[in-house]
Write an enzyme that holds these catalytic residues in place. Structure first.
Site, PDB file in Angstrom:
ATOM      1  N   GLN A 123      29.191  29.457  77.123  1.00 33.72           N
ATOM      2  CA  GLN A 123      29.114  29.724  78.481  1.00 33.72           C
ATOM      3  C   GLN A 123      29.189  31.226  78.563  1.00 33.72           C
ATOM      4  OE1 GLN A 123      33.828  28.803  78.723  1.00 33.72           O
ATOM      5  NE2 GLN A 123      32.769  28.800  80.798  1.00 33.72           N
ATOM      6  N   GLU A 207      34.643  29.675  89.019  1.00 28.52           N
ATOM      7  CA  GLU A 207      35.679  29.158  88.388  1.00 28.52           C
ATOM      8  C   GLU A 207      37.076  30.208  88.677  1.00 28.52           C
ATOM      9  OE1 GLU A 207      37.573  28.111  84.063  1.00 28.52           O
ATOM     10  OE2 GLU A 207      36.237  29.388  84.080  1.00 28.52           O
TER      11      GLU A 207
END
Length: 273
Positions: A123, A207
C-alpha cells in the site's frame, strides 16, 4: 536570601514555560518517530470489521454492507489470486480538528490485500494531520506487516492532486509509486517481505491508522478530512482492468458512524460526517 529564592522560582517557571512543546515541536517529534529515530512507529493495519454494528446503515449510504473501526472506502474481493495493481487519484485535503488539543490524523491510500487476506498489504498513500492551527502531510509506503516509511524528500500540500499506485511483482515483492500531479514530481519504491500477498483484494481507503510502541498499538485520534474522492480508480487483473463497481463498501464506526462512502463508475467518495 529571600530575593535569591524568589529569583529561583521565577527562573524555574520561565524554563518550564519554554519547555512546553509547540505545534512545530510536536510535528517534528512525530516525524522523528516515523523516520525510526525513536521507538514509536506508524502502521496501517488490516480492516478491523465490526461484527455487531450499533447502526443498521451508514449515514447517507443505504446500500452500506460493512462497518469497521479503521477503514472507510471500497474493497474488491476475489476468491483466488486476481489483482496485480491498483491505482487512484485524490486531492490532498486540509484536515480539521474535531475538538481537543492533541494531534488528529487520517490517511488516504490504495492497496492490495488486507480484507479477506490479512497476512500482508502492499500500500501507499498520504497522511494528513492537524495539531492546533498547524497541519502536516506525509507521503508514505508500506508492505504490512512491516511498518510504514515516508518517501524521503517528497512534498505534498493541501490541494495537491496525487496519484498513488501499488503494483505486485510477486507475492513477496512489489512497487509503490506516488505522483504529485500538481507539482510534477514522483517517487517509487520497490519493497519485499517475508509475508505473502494473496492478491485477492484491491482497495481505495481512508484510514484511521495506528501508532505503535513495540507491540502496543492504538488508533490515532481521527481528524475531520472533509471529503476525499478517489477518481480514475481501477485495478488490473490478468484479464484486464476493472473499476470498483461491485466492491464491498466500508464505513468507520467508533461509537458513532464517522464516514459515508459511495461508489460510482471509477470514483470512490469518502465523506467525514
Amino acid at each position: 536570601m529571600m530575593f535569591s529564592a524568589a529569583f529561583l522560582v521565577q527562573a524555574l517557571l520561565a524554563s518550564a514555560a519554554f519547555a512546553l512543546p509547540s505545534s512545530k515541536d510536536r510535528l517534528a517529534s512525530r516525524r522523528a518517530r516515523r523516520s525510526g529515530d525513536v521507538a514509536r512507529t506508524r502502521q496501517s493495519k488490516p480492516v478491523n470489521i465490526i461484527t455487531s454494528p450499533q447502526v443498521s446503515a451508514a449515514v447517507g449510504n443505504a446500500s452500506h454492507a460493512e462497518f469497521s473501526s479503521n477503514w472507510a472506502g471500497a474493497v474488491l474481493v476475489a476468491s483466488t489470486a486476481t489483482y496485480k495493481s491498483v491505482t487512484g487519484t485524490f486531492t490532498v485535503p486540509t484536515p480539521k480538528s474535531t475538538g481537543g488539543s492533541g494531534e488528529q490524523c487520517a490517511s488516504a491510500w490504495v492497496g492490495i490485500d488486507g480484507d479477506t487476506c490479512e497476512t500482508a498489504i502492499l500500500q501507499t498513500g498520504v497522511d494528513f494531520c492537524v495539531s492546533g492551527s498547524a497541519v502536516s502531510f506525509d507521503a508514505w509506503y508500506e508492505f504490512f506487516p512491516a511498518d510504514s516509511f515516508d518517501f524521503s524528500g517528497f512534498s505534498v500540500s493541501a490541494g495537491d492532486s496525487v496519484t498513488v499506485t501499488a503494483t505486485v511483482i510477486s507475492t513477496t515483492e512489489g512497487t509503490l509509486t506516488i505522483k504529485n500531479n500538481s507539482k510534477g514530481t514522483s517517487a517509487t519504491k520497490t519493497v519485499t517481505s517475508t509475508a505473502r500477498l494473496c492478491e485477492t483484494n484491491a482497495e481505495w481507503i481512508v484510514e484511521d491508522f495506528e501508532e505503535c510502541e513495540g507491540n502496543d498499538c492504538e488508533l490515532v485520534p481521527f481528524a475531520n478530512f472533509g471529503t476525499i474522492e478517489f477518481t480514475g480508480a481501477s485495478a488490473t487483473t490478468s484479464s484486464g482492468t476493472v473499476t470498483p463497481a461491485g466492491a464491498t463498501i466500508f464505513d468507520i464506526e467508533q461509537n458513532s458512524v464517522l464516514t459515508s462512502v459511495s461508489q460510482s463508475g471509477s470514483t470512490v467518495t469518502v465523506e467525514f460526517v
